[in-house]
Motif scaffolding. Structure first.
Motif: not given
Length: 103
Positions: A14-23, A25-37
């Motif tokens: 569960a810890l590994v799965a949660a860590f992977a999910a955070v990564i 989400v962070v990568q998706a948020a980083g690419t989305g904000s760069s393009d729109s900005t």
């Protein structure tokens, strides 16, 4: 040994799965904000009258920004940004921080 608790086996998974999910989400948020900005910046620059561009230009730091990315987005060299902002610590940019781009 015969009395194994399933939680002891599932907790690390569960810890590994949660860590992977955070990564993800962070990568998706980083690419989305760069393009729109970047799109918003280009649109605003094109809409401004020529006389307004001659005034002092300022860039407001956004989440995920670094000096190289700011230089690329604004078309102002790293050296110029550093010269115009002598107290700037490139390793400690803060969201909302204002950087001068022109004298």
């Amino acid at each position: 040994m015969g009395n194994r608790n399933p939680a002891r086996l599932l907790a690390p998974l569960a810890l590994v799965a949660a860590f992977a999910a955070v990564i993800v989400v962070v990568q998706a948020a980083g690419t989305g904000s760069s393009d729109s900005t970047q799109t918003a910046t280009v649109t605003r620059t094109q809409d401004r009258p020529a006389r307004r561009r001659a005034r002092k230009r300022v860039y407001v730091v956004k989440a995920g920004d670094n000096l190289s990315l700011i230089a690329e987005r604004t078309g102002v060299s790293l050296e110029t940004i550093e010269q115009l902002n002598p107290d700037l610590d490139a390793q400690a940019l803060r969201v909302g921080q204002r950087l001068r781009l022109a004298p």
